[in-house]
Design an enzyme around this catalytic site. Structure first.
Site, mmCIF file in Angstrom:
data_model
loop_
_atom_site.group_PDB
_atom_site.id
_atom_site.type_symbol
_atom_site.label_atom_id
_atom_site.label_comp_id
_atom_site.label_asym_id
_atom_site.label_seq_id
_atom_site.Cartn_x
_atom_site.Cartn_y
_atom_site.Cartn_z
ATOM 1 N N ARG A 157 0.845 -1.174 0.000
ATOM 2 C CA ARG A 157 0.000 0.000 0.000
ATOM 3 C C ARG A 157 0.891 1.236 0.000
ATOM 4 N NH1 ARG A 157 -5.426 0.569 3.279
ATOM 5 N NH2 ARG A 157 -5.140 -1.655 3.525
ATOM 6 N N ARG A 182 -7.499 1.347 -2.128
ATOM 7 C CA ARG A 182 -7.658 -0.043 -1.735
ATOM 8 C C ARG A 182 -8.104 -0.924 -2.908
ATOM 9 N NH1 ARG A 182 -10.337 -3.927 1.343
ATOM 10 N NH2 ARG A 182 -12.155 -3.529 0.066
ATOM 11 N N HIS A 241 -6.811 -11.453 8.899
ATOM 12 C CA HIS A 241 -5.518 -10.804 9.122
ATOM 13 C C HIS A 241 -5.700 -9.328 8.783
ATOM 14 C CE1 HIS A 241 -1.234 -10.313 9.415
ATOM 15 N NE2 HIS A 241 -1.090 -10.008 8.147
#
Ligand code: APR
Length: 315
Positions: A83, A89, A176
């Site tokens: 990122r 995203r 996660h």
């Protein structure tokens, strides 16, 4: 055995650190593959030269060609883009989904018997996509998330109590990501649950810090993300598989009715041996713990749908 081979796709920070750990712990020969020409060759040569000091005989090969990964026991997918500013995203999912599915297909084509471990984020989604792309039985595909999250929780518990990390075992299940579910009741100091050693406020603080463990490091490093602990976490899974240790570790695995969930990859405790996932252990959860776990699963399921839609429109 001397012929064990682990191929790591993506020779970036996580991939190359993992290669170092595997070779220097004398677990297997390593093939490092990357899309950038010269890079994996350079990293591999550097690691080979370190052998003069480290004194092991493991071979480390760097390559851009999947043929060099042929007949690997384990394939680790650590390729992707991190990122960074200017990439949202959705774009990140799109790019990494492409990279992960492409890399998985090519790697499995050359190692059809391999066990696949994904590391690329967003982890639970990428592991699902990799499983689909690999077309492997579910017990041979898993993602690394829970071992890292548990290691972080263990670290914070050790720091809080001032006890040795060697005494601590923590369990973190679920996705996660921000909705991961650290389980204090299943986190102990030499068998004693931490609830008996610190107050609820302290536990809550450590749980929150664990949930944001990845982000905390990004905030500090600014232009990079964690790689030492992630590499160590993958290495533990690799070791349990190659040496058939049947360790009980939280991993991102396919759920088919376990914990009441269907058709999703999510972090749960399981036993890893040379068949891959030997067993999924269904912990007794309180209503609150179960609700948090289901909640994290819902978000992952949504994200998988979203990733599928993105992939469709992009192709
Ligand atoms: N095939 C092979 N390698 C690729 C491909 C591809 N199609 N696309 C990118 N790569 C390589 C890059 O060239 C780079 O060397 O993947 C590597 C990624 O390395 P880093 O950018 O250093 O990222 P790293 O910190 O290692 O993280 C890798 O693991 O923990 C996760 O969130 C993290 O998704 C990220 C992944």
């Amino acid at each position: 055995s001397p012929s064990n081979r682990v191929s790591i796709i993506g020779a970036g920070k996580v991939g190359s650190t993992l290669a170092q750990r595997i070779a220097e712990k004398n677990l297997a020969d390593v093939v490092l593959l990357d899309i950038v020409e010269g890079w994996p060759q350079g990293v591999a040569l550097d690691l080979m030269e370190a052998r003069g000091v480290e004194r092991h005989d493991r071979q480390i090969v760097g390559t851009n060609d999947y043929r060099d990964t042929t007949n690997s026991n384990i394939i680790v997918i650590a390729a992707g883009v991190p990122r960074k500013p200017g990439i949202n995203r959705e774009d990140l999912i799109k790019i990494n989904a492409r990279i992960v599915t492409e890399a998985t297909k090519q790697a499995i084509e050359h190692s059809p018997e391999a066990i696949l471990i994904t590391v690329t984020n967003p982890l639970d989604i990428m592991t699902y996509l990799a499983w689909e792309a690999a077309d492997l039985p579910k017990h041979r595909v898993m993602g690394m998330g829970g071992v890292l999250d548990s290691a972080r929780f263990e670290t914070f518990i050790a720091m809080e109590l001032g006890v040795s990390i060697a005494e601590i075992n923590a369990t973190v299940i679920g996705s996660h990501g921000d909705l991961m579910v650290p389980l204090p009741r299943y986190s102990t100091v030499n068998g004693i649950p931490i609830n008996q050693l610190m107050d609820a406020g302290a536990i809550d603080r450590l749980v929150q810090r664990t949930r944001h463990g990845g982000a905390e490091i990004v905030e500090l490093m600014k232009t990079g993300s964690a790689y030492f602990a992630p590499a160590s976490a993958v290495c533990l899974m690799v070791e349990s598989i190659l040496f058939n240790q049947s360790r009980l570790l939280p991993c991102c695995v396919y759920l088919h009715g376990e914990y009441g969930l269907q058709d999703i990859f999510l972090g749960v405790p399981c036993r890893l041996g040379y068949q891959g996932v030997e067993q999924i252990v269904e912990l007794e959860l309180s209503d609150t713990e179960r609700a948090a776990f289901i909640e994290s699963g819902k978000l992952v399921a949504q994200n998988i749908e979203e990733a599928r839609a993105i992939l469709k429109t992009a192709s």
